[in-house]
Design a protein around this motif. Structure first.
Motif, PDB file in Angstrom:
ATOM      1  N   ARG A  65       2.126   4.332  -8.917  1.00 35.46           N
ATOM      2  CA  ARG A  65       3.293   4.565  -8.077  1.00 35.46           C
ATOM      3  C   ARG A  65       4.173   3.309  -7.997  1.00 35.46           C
ATOM      4  NH1 ARG A  65       3.252   7.464  -2.533  1.00 35.46           N
ATOM      5  NH2 ARG A  65       5.461   7.241  -3.093  1.00 35.46           N
ATOM      6  N   LEU A  66       3.540   2.146  -7.900  1.00 41.23           N
ATOM      7  CA  LEU A  66       4.307   0.908  -7.807  1.00 41.23           C
ATOM      8  C   LEU A  66       5.128   0.680  -9.075  1.00 41.23           C
ATOM      9  CD1 LEU A  66       4.648  -1.702  -5.969  1.00 41.23           C
ATOM     10  CD2 LEU A  66       3.124  -2.780  -7.625  1.00 41.23           C
TER      11      LEU A  66
ATOM     12  N   ASN B  97       5.315   0.114   7.785  1.00 42.24           N
ATOM     13  CA  ASN B  97       5.353   1.377   7.053  1.00 42.24           C
ATOM     14  C   ASN B  97       6.714   1.681   6.439  1.00 42.24           C
ATOM     15  OD1 ASN B  97       2.624   2.072   7.622  1.00 42.24           O
ATOM     16  ND2 ASN B  97       3.227   2.696   9.679  1.00 42.24           N
TER      17      ASN B  97
ATOM     18  N   GLU C 141       8.564   2.247  -9.407  1.00 45.16           N
ATOM     19  CA  GLU C 141       9.677   1.815  -8.556  1.00 45.16           C
ATOM     20  C   GLU C 141      10.782   1.184  -9.417  1.00 45.16           C
ATOM     21  OE1 GLU C 141       9.914   2.476  -5.452  1.00 45.16           O
ATOM     22  OE2 GLU C 141       7.905   2.612  -4.572  1.00 45.16           O
TER      23      GLU C 141
ATOM     24  N   ASN D 264      -2.319   3.800  -6.907  1.00 46.48           N
ATOM     25  CA  ASN D 264      -1.386   2.897  -6.240  1.00 46.48           C
ATOM     26  C   ASN D 264      -0.535   2.131  -7.256  1.00 46.48           C
ATOM     27  OD1 ASN D 264      -1.649   2.267  -3.039  1.00 46.48           O
ATOM     28  ND2 ASN D 264      -3.568   3.104  -3.831  1.00 46.48           N
TER      29      ASN D 264
ATOM     30  N   TYR E 271       0.836  -1.199   0.000  1.00 50.72           N
ATOM     31  CA  TYR E 271       0.000   0.000   0.000  1.00 50.72           C
ATOM     32  C   TYR E 271       0.871   1.250   0.000  1.00 50.72           C
ATOM     33  CZ  TYR E 271       1.204   0.106   4.986  1.00 50.72           C
ATOM     34  OH  TYR E 271       1.897   0.122   6.177  1.00 50.72           O
ATOM     35  N   TYR E 272       0.276   2.332  -0.494  1.00 52.74           N
ATOM     36  CA  TYR E 272       0.823   3.676  -0.325  1.00 52.74           C
ATOM     37  C   TYR E 272      -0.224   4.464   0.455  1.00 52.74           C
ATOM     38  CZ  TYR E 272       4.182   2.495  -3.995  1.00 52.74           C
ATOM     39  OH  TYR E 272       5.178   1.890  -4.729  1.00 52.74           O
TER      40      TYR E 272
ATOM     41  N   TRP F  96      12.058  -1.481  -0.608  1.00 53.72           N
ATOM     42  CA  TRP F  96      11.717  -1.943  -1.953  1.00 53.72           C
ATOM     43  C   TRP F  96      12.585  -3.138  -2.350  1.00 53.72           C
ATOM     44  CZ3 TRP F  96       8.153  -2.520  -5.196  1.00 53.72           C
ATOM     45  CH2 TRP F  96       8.411  -2.809  -6.544  1.00 53.72           C
TER      46      TRP F  96
ATOM     47  N   MET G 101      -6.375   7.894  -3.255  1.00 51.84           N
ATOM     48  CA  MET G 101      -5.434   6.792  -3.449  1.00 51.84           C
ATOM     49  C   MET G 101      -6.178   5.535  -3.920  1.00 51.84           C
ATOM     50  SD  MET G 101      -2.485   8.004  -3.135  1.00 51.84           S
ATOM     51  CE  MET G 101      -1.577   6.468  -3.222  1.00 51.84           C
TER      52      MET G 101
ATOM     53  N   SER H 257       3.865   9.251   0.861  1.00 52.30           N
ATOM     54  CA  SER H 257       4.451   8.263   1.763  1.00 52.30           C
ATOM     55  C   SER H 257       5.135   7.140   0.984  1.00 52.30           C
ATOM     56  CB  SER H 257       3.376   7.662   2.667  1.00 52.30           C
ATOM     57  OG  SER H 257       2.794   8.657   3.477  1.00 52.30           O
ATOM     58  N   ALA H 258       6.127   6.542   1.625  1.00 52.32           N
ATOM     59  CA  ALA H 258       6.838   5.423   1.015  1.00 52.32           C
ATOM     60  C   ALA H 258       5.949   4.175   0.991  1.00 52.32           C
ATOM     61  CB  ALA H 258       8.122   5.146   1.792  1.00 52.32           C
ATOM     62  N   LEU H 259       6.390   3.189   0.261  1.00 56.26           N
ATOM     63  CA  LEU H 259       5.650   1.936   0.156  1.00 56.26           C
ATOM     64  C   LEU H 259       5.561   1.246   1.518  1.00 56.26           C
ATOM     65  CD1 LEU H 259       4.404  -0.226  -1.817  1.00 56.26           C
ATOM     66  CD2 LEU H 259       6.689  -1.258  -1.841  1.00 56.26           C
TER      67      LEU H 259
END
Length: 361
Positions: A316-317, A283, A320, A313, A244-245, A287, A308, A250-252
């Protein structure tokens, strides 16, 4: 009434100095006890019902209403002196549980949904006090005599008790309380499965608020639906990362072995790649650890904060570094659940059923 409750008991009753031989069922004996008759062949009037729960749960002998009642309070003992009439909830889980238990009409106000949109909550007509965690002053302003909470961020139970408000933390949200409330929290997290704790909390609510018929049915229906999914085994032993974000910055994060989402994975027949970590919300997951674990499936938890959604989500993933090397990404093996579908309440089973449907596609 149960058959045992109407069993005839032959006894001698002394009334105005005369001995009268009669037959009374157990219900009649309870009435006679309350009329202060002296019964010579019984050891106590409290023998009137052998099919109740433990005396700790049902209250003292002869209480009539089951109070005082002793219940579990995040691993601690809590004695509730009388049936609560005006309830304030903190967090989405307690509010949804109150509704499912048939006690939604006891809620005078609720708080700390953090912008979450819950499904329809039968019986709940109260207005939201605040979307954040309420202060002691805000709580006192509601006129509540009972608090059902998942955290004490801006208040504490001792201060509330001094103002006539009893506070209770259901076992299903105890982990959240202990993790979030610091020194204000006194509790021991049960090692029971998360959904079993929801079942226990619903039945406790039934006893507290006099709605056991509705609460027990909701609890049993929940576990019936869960078992149906588990028997189907839609995950077939594949590995999954629950990610989740929290918001756009916020970070993964990832789900460890705690809470409702992790239990969903187990009931789906999936192997959570972060199950070696006992906390629910990780939290600060790296990665690199996701790349190393290389799950077959990625389950994205969406809508933790407004905006979100699944697409945000996933976007954003996929940004990475090295994400293209993951099996789940190569095979486009993504499934999703909304954050509110993972709260500790019967409504969450709809999230489990949705995930099962996605896996079967």
């Amino acid at each position: 009434p149960h058959a045992s409750a109407i069993r005839k008991i032959e006894t001698v009753i002394i009334l105005n100095g005369k001995s009268i031989m009669s037959k009374f069922n157990k219900f009649s004996l309870t009435l006679l006890c309350s009329a202060t008759l002296t019964i010579t062949t019984m050891t106590a009037c409290s023998a009137g019902n052998s099919n109740t729960s433990t005396s700790q749960e049902q209250g003292g002998t002869g209480s009539g209403t089951g109070f005082p009642m002793e219940i579990d309070n995040c691993g601690q003992k809590l004695v509730v002196e009388k049936r609560p009439e005006k309830v304030l909830t903190i967090g989405a889980d307690p509010l949804a549980q109150m509704s499912a238990a048939g006690a939604g009409d006891k809620v005078v106000s609720y708080s700390a949904l953090l912008g979450m949109e819950l499904p329809e909550l039968p019986g709940v007509t109260a207005k939201e006090l605040t979307s954040e965690d309420p202060s002691t002053e805000q709580i006192l302003s509601t006129g509540a005599d009972f608090l059902v909470a998942n955290a004490y961020l801006n208040t504490d139970p001792k201060t509330l008790k001094g103002n006539g408000i009893t506070s209770w933390v259901p076992s299903s949200v105890c982990d959240h309380l202990v993790a979030s409330s610091g020194e204000k929290a006194e509790g021991t997290v049960s090692d029971k499965p998360a959904l079993t704790k929801v079942q226990d909390d619903l039945k406790t609510m039934g006893r507290l608020f006099g709605t056991s018929e509705t609460a027990d049915k909701a609890a049993d229906d929940l576990m019936t639906r869960v078992k149906k999914i588990a028997d189907q085994n839609p995950g077939k032993g594949r590995s999954v990362a629950l990610l989740y974000y929290f918001d756009g910055k916020s970070a993964l994060g990832a789900i460890g072995d705690g809470g409702i989402p992790a239990e969903f994975a187990k009931n789906l027949g999936l192997k959570n790649v972060f199950a070696d970590q006992k906390e629910t919300w990780i939290n600060d997951v790296s990665w690199e650890s996701v790349l190393q674990k290389d799950p077959d499936i990625i389950l994205l938890i969406t809508e933790m904060t407004p905006g979100m959604d699944f697409e945000k989500n996933k976007e954003r993933l996929l940004a990475e570094k090295g994400v293209d090397h993951l099996k789940a990404v190569k095979n486009d093996s993504f499934i999703q659940m909304k954050y509110q579908q993972g709260i500790a309440a019967p409504s969450s089973v709809e999230g489990l059923e949705s995930l099962a449907g996605q896996l079967n596609q």
